[in-house]
Structure formats: structure tokens, C-alpha cells
Design an enzyme around this catalytic site. Structure first.
Site, short mmCIF file in Angstrom:
data_model
loop_
_atom_site.label_atom_id
_atom_site.label_comp_id
_atom_site.label_asym_id
_atom_site.label_seq_id
_atom_site.Cartn_x
_atom_site.Cartn_y
_atom_site.Cartn_z
N ASP A 46 -39.98 1.84 -32.54
CA ASP A 46 -39.33 2.61 -31.49
C ASP A 46 -38.85 3.95 -32.03
O ASP A 46 -38.04 4.01 -32.95
CB ASP A 46 -38.13 1.83 -30.95
CG ASP A 46 -37.40 2.57 -29.84
OD1 ASP A 46 -37.67 2.28 -28.66
OD2 ASP A 46 -36.55 3.44 -30.16
N TYR A 51 -35.51 12.39 -31.76
CA TYR A 51 -35.25 11.94 -33.13
C TYR A 51 -35.93 12.84 -34.16
O TYR A 51 -35.57 12.81 -35.34
CB TYR A 51 -35.76 10.51 -33.35
CG TYR A 51 -35.14 9.45 -32.48
CD1 TYR A 51 -34.01 9.68 -31.70
CD2 TYR A 51 -35.71 8.17 -32.43
CE1 TYR A 51 -33.47 8.69 -30.90
CE2 TYR A 51 -35.17 7.17 -31.64
CZ TYR A 51 -34.05 7.44 -30.87
OH TYR A 51 -33.52 6.45 -30.08
N HIS A 116 -35.38 9.00 -21.59
CA HIS A 116 -34.36 8.68 -22.60
C HIS A 116 -32.96 8.53 -22.00
O HIS A 116 -32.22 7.64 -22.37
CB HIS A 116 -34.37 9.77 -23.68
CG HIS A 116 -33.84 9.30 -24.99
ND1 HIS A 116 -34.23 9.85 -26.19
CD2 HIS A 116 -32.96 8.32 -25.32
CE1 HIS A 116 -33.61 9.24 -27.19
NE2 HIS A 116 -32.83 8.31 -26.69
N LEU A 198 -26.92 -4.31 -33.55
CA LEU A 198 -25.97 -4.79 -34.57
C LEU A 198 -24.66 -4.01 -34.54
O LEU A 198 -23.86 -4.07 -35.47
CB LEU A 198 -26.61 -4.70 -35.96
CG LEU A 198 -27.90 -5.49 -36.16
CD1 LEU A 198 -28.47 -5.26 -37.55
CD2 LEU A 198 -27.65 -6.98 -35.93
N LYS A 239 -32.07 -0.91 -36.78
CA LYS A 239 -32.53 0.16 -37.67
C LYS A 239 -31.98 -0.05 -39.07
O LYS A 239 -30.81 -0.45 -39.24
CB LYS A 239 -32.05 1.52 -37.15
CG LYS A 239 -32.46 2.70 -38.00
CD LYS A 239 -31.47 3.84 -37.90
CE LYS A 239 -30.37 3.70 -38.93
NZ LYS A 239 -29.45 4.84 -38.99
#
Length: 284
Positions: A46, A51, A116, A198, A239
Site C-alpha cells: 500500500d 507519500y 485518499h 498498531l 508499516k
């Protein structure tokens, strides 16, 4: 290492339930991290235009030696406030942005293309979606969806188009589980995908209740949280740029959270976001 399960989307395509995210990863670092992730066993990657690491991600995909059809690649449209997204101009702007992303990735198609952010103050996402419809029809985006949309934006989109987003990628973790939005998704056949699953490591991974559950199962706290996503039917894209954690996060199957575990995790809800509120976010 257990096989990553998949979820079937509303268009019949499937997506791995665990993917690898590259938010806030520099382009050259993304090339290394993504290649490491693919070789470790991840098949879903992803990224996003904003980014600025699509090129590095594409290099890793090319170098990893895995057939393209075995990978699931997601990127996202950055709908800048400086662009005229209305009417034909907006449609053409989307197609140009998509072509730019494909060129940087070095791919002929992506498996998933997302808006997005809804940026509701611009009222642009309806016009943008018409171009997404074309990309889906052409097969250059195998699936199309949205990110950070709320029920209001999803309802507005449904009023304009019969093409239902395959998924909505939103901030979601035990501190912010998004119960109402997930219920809406389930009712309308939209999969839920979690960014920052997370909790960005902020407080969540040191929660005493999670530490206790991890010790009980002989797992890490991250593996417990990812297992919670799996059992909740959520797609997660953690990530990391640390090779050991990349591998560690992949091993989130092979054990079950029981009812006591799930009750303890449910008690961790705070209702607080780590990221911006999509209803007011307007970074151009």
C-alpha cells in the site's frame, strides 16, 4: 509462517487481509523495505502519491522476483485543493494523476486505487469518482475505493453512482475501533481496511491488557493486535522498516484470541484519533 487469509471484495476480487504500508517511508528506504516485505511473504503493498515513494515501491516490486499477478498493489489519488476537480477538468486531472502513479510504479495496472481523503469542504469527490468509474471499466484499476470517508460522504457517493467502493481505508485500532462505520460498511458491502492498525506504536503496544494477552499466547503485542484485526474481519496494513518486525508482523495467524481476550481488548477503546479528522482535514 502461516498463509495470509484473503477477503473477497464486492466486485469478486480478493485482497490479502494483511498488507505492507509505506507511509512516512522515504523513497530509497521504501525500495529496500518493500523488497524485504515481499521476500518475507507479504503480497499486498500500500502506497500513495502523497507519500512520494511510488518509484521506490515500484523498484522493489520489479526486483522481488514475484509474478505481478501474485501481488496486490494499492495507491491513492491526492486530491489537491489547488486543482480544479469540477466536471471534465476534474476527470482529466484524475486520469493524469493516475498515469503519473502508474509510471512511477512501473506497472500497467494497480489492483486498487483510492481517493485518499474526501475533503468534503471542496465537494470534489463525486466528480473524481466519475474518473474512477472509467479506470475500473478499463481495467487499469482492478478495484476502486476510498479512504477516510465517513457515512455522510459514502451516502453522497451512493446517490451519484451505482459503483460501490470496494473498501474504505480508515484509521482503526483497539483505541479507535470505529464500530458504527464498520457496521455501515458491512450493511453496504464495503470492506474495512485499517491504517495505523498498531496505533503507530503510541501507547497501544504498551497497554498492560495487551501485554498480558501476548504473554498468555506466547506472542508479541503487535501480533495480538493484528490477530484482533483478522478476527474482526478487518484488513490491516502495518508499516515497519525494521526487517525483524516486518517478519514478526507477518506471523499473526496460527493462534486464536478467546472471548476473554476480546472482552479485554474491547475495554481499551478511547474514541481518540491519532490522525486528523476527515470531516475537517484540508491539507492542500
Amino acid at each position: 509462517m502461516s498463509t495470509i487469509p484473503s477477503i473477497t471484495l464486492n466486485n469478486g476480487q480478493t485482497i490479502p487481509q494483511l498488507g505492507f504500508g509505506v507511509w512516512q517511508v522515504a523513497d530509497d528506504e521504501a525500495a529496500t523495505a518493500v523488497e524485504t516485505a515481499i521476500k518475507a511473504g507479504y503480497r499486498s503493498i500500500d502506497t500513495a502519491a502523497i507519500y512520494e515513494n511510488e518509484a521506490g515501491t515500484g523498484k522493489a516490486i520489479a526486483a522481488a522476483g514475484v509474478p505481478r499477478e501474485d501481488l496486490y498493489v494499492t495507491t491513492k489519488l491526492w486530491n489537491s485543493g489547488t486543482v480544479d476537480w469540477s466536471g471534465q477538468q476534474g476527470r482529466d486531472a484524475v486520469l493524469r494523476a493516475f498515469d503519473d502513479s502508474l509510471a512511477k510504479l512501473g506497472l500497467e495496472y494497480v489492483d486498487l486505487y483510492l481517493i485518499h481523503w474526501p475533503r468534503p469542504m471542496h465537494g470534489s469527490f463525486g466528480n473524481i469518482w466519475t474518473a474512477f468509474e472509467q479506470l475500473a471499466a478499463d481495467g487499469r484499476a482492478k478495484s476502486v475505493g476510498v479512504s477516510n470517508f465517513g457515512q455522510v460522504q459514502l451516502d453522497a457517493l451512493a446517490q451519484r453512482s451505482g459503483l460501490v467502493p470496494v473498501l474504505n481505508q480508515v484509521e482503526l485500532h483497539p483505541h479507535f475501533p470505529q464500530h458504527e462505520l464498520r457496521a455501515y460498511h458491512a450493511e453496504h458491502g464495503i470492506a474495512t481496511e485499517a491504517w495505523s492498525p498498531l496505533g503507530q506504536g503510541k501507547d497501544l503496544l504498551t497497554e498492560p491488557a495487551l501485554v498480558k494477552i501476548a504473554e498468555k499466547h506466547g506472542r508479541t503485542v503487535a501480533q495480538v493486535v493484528l490477530r484482533w484485526h483478522l478476527q474482526s474481519g478487518i484488513i490491516a496494513i502495518p508499516k515497519s522498516v525494521t526487517p525483524s518486525r516486518i517478519v514478526e508482523n507477518l506471523d499473526f495467524t496460527g493462534f486464536e484470541l478467546d472471548a476473554d481476550d476480546l472482552t479485554a481488548i474491547a475495554a481499551l477503546e478511547t474514541g481518540k484519533r491519532l490522525g486528523p479528522d476527515p470531516q475537517s482535514f484540508d491539507w492542500s
